[in-house]
Enzyme design. Structure first.
Site, short mmCIF file in Angstrom:
data_model
loop_
_atom_site.label_atom_id
_atom_site.label_comp_id
_atom_site.label_asym_id
_atom_site.label_seq_id
_atom_site.Cartn_x
_atom_site.Cartn_y
_atom_site.Cartn_z
N HIS A 14 9.89 17.64 65.64
CA HIS A 14 9.49 17.29 64.27
C HIS A 14 8.94 15.86 64.30
CE1 HIS A 14 10.62 17.47 59.70
NE2 HIS A 14 9.62 16.62 59.90
N HIS A 16 5.28 13.81 63.03
CA HIS A 16 3.95 13.78 62.43
C HIS A 16 3.14 12.70 63.16
CE1 HIS A 16 5.20 16.23 58.93
NE2 HIS A 16 6.37 15.65 59.14
N GLU A 197 14.74 19.31 52.22
CA GLU A 197 14.86 17.86 52.43
C GLU A 197 15.13 17.21 51.08
OE1 GLU A 197 12.18 14.05 54.00
OE2 GLU A 197 11.20 15.89 53.37
#
Length: 335
Positions: A14, A16, A197
């Protein structure tokens, strides 16, 4: 324990890539590409990295992305991240990129993906770090834009293994993207999505049911629904959790309140990741250390995060076996 964590083989699921844009590179690219940004120094950029919620982070995240113009920019961004991976002993990484953040600025899709891919290939050959690339749809944009992005990805299926869904959950349910995910699966892409989240546990249910995802990005709100937690355990559905990100964005006020270790001990296939490390104050080793400092674990438990990430990754069965053996040997030699 610090040394054990530093040299532990790690797998990141995970991350970005736009979120690895360090202030130094942001300012250098802004100057090189003649882009006006509202910062004059590295200190000013770092001062701006004080967020009170996800949206305030996203505002500066997309502002930072404006300096990425040429293929070489995306290459340098990715290469800088891979050097961080090398320093943290990350042996495999699966990175997200947000093509819509660039194509809506007039940057060609090919420019973005080719720059990232070129760095990933170099990372494999020169650093021995394997990688996969995941294309995310921005959920605050409409499904039509996502379909257009999916079409642009067709010529790059040799480079992109999966599609994902990121940006703010609030007001943008999984149902909004059900059809584009169905089409992506039909075209052979694997699927992941951010859920649970800032949004409730029901968002996780919906992402699993409507988008048919194979792993959940974040997912920490699952503990609000004990039946969901049991489903995650029994079906071995992975969560890609980002501890320092969760603290920075106030998902939890303090690391001591985080549920990641409790989930690990319940048998959830939970993993540690860095999300947007340039903005959230830490790469992989930093995240492992922060969790263990607040929620002490033994070495077997710490290594389990790597075993879980290997199992949850999109690499081949034989490569999973190889990395599992490497990690097991490390644990046995240092336990």
């Amino acid at each position: 324990m610090k040394e054990f964590i530093q040299y532990l083989p790690k797998v990141e699921l995970h991350l970005h890539i736009e979120g690895t844009l360090e202030p130094e590179l942001m300012l250098a690219l802004a100057k090189r590409n003649n882009i006006d940004i509202p910062f004059n120094s590295i200190a000013e950029v770092r001062d701006a990295y004080n967020f009170h919620n996800l949206q305030s982070f996203l505002d500066i995240y997309f502002q930072g992305a404006d300096v990425l113009i040429k293929e070489q920019d995306f290459f340098e961004l990715t290469w800088a991240y891979l050097l961080r991976c090398q320093a943290d002993n990350v042996v495999h990484t699966e990175i997200f990129f947000d093509p819509q953040a660039h194509t809506q600025r007039g940057i060609c899709f090919d420019t973005v993906v080719n720059g990232i891919h070129r760095a990933l290939i170099k990372g494999t050959t020169e650093l021995g770090i394997s990688s996969k690339l995941i294309m995310c749809f921005l959920r605050h944009l409409d499904e039509e834009s996502a379909f257009k992005t999916l079409a642009q990805a067709q010529d790059h299926q040799d480079k992109i293994i999966a599609v994902g869904l990121d940006s703010t959950e609030l007001g943008h349910p999984a149902a909004k993207f059900e059809q584009v995910f169905k089409q992506a699966i039909k075209q052979g892409f694997l699927t992941v999505a951010h859920a649970g989240e800032e949004g409730p546990a029901s968002n996780i249910h919906e992402a699993l049911r409507l988008l048919h995802i194979t792993r959940i990005d974040h997912g920490v709100r699952c503990t609000d629904d004990e039946e969901l937690v049991q489903q995650l355990v029994s079906e071995r559905i992975p969560l890609t959790v980002c501890p320092l990100s969760n603290i920075k964005l106030k998902v939890f006020e303090r690391m001591e309140q985080h549920n990641i270790v409790a989930l690990l001990r319940k048998g959830v296939c939970v993993t540690i990741n860095s999300d947007d490390p340039a903005y959230f104050g830490g790469y992989m080793t930093d995240n492992f250390l922060a969790v263990n400092q607040a929620l002490p674990m033994n070495k077997t438990e710490i290594a389990q995060f790597t075993f879980n990430a290997i199992a949850a990754s999109f690499i081949s069965k034989s490569e999973k076996q190889r990395l599992t053996i490497v990690t097991q040997r490390y644990l046995e030699q240092n336990n």
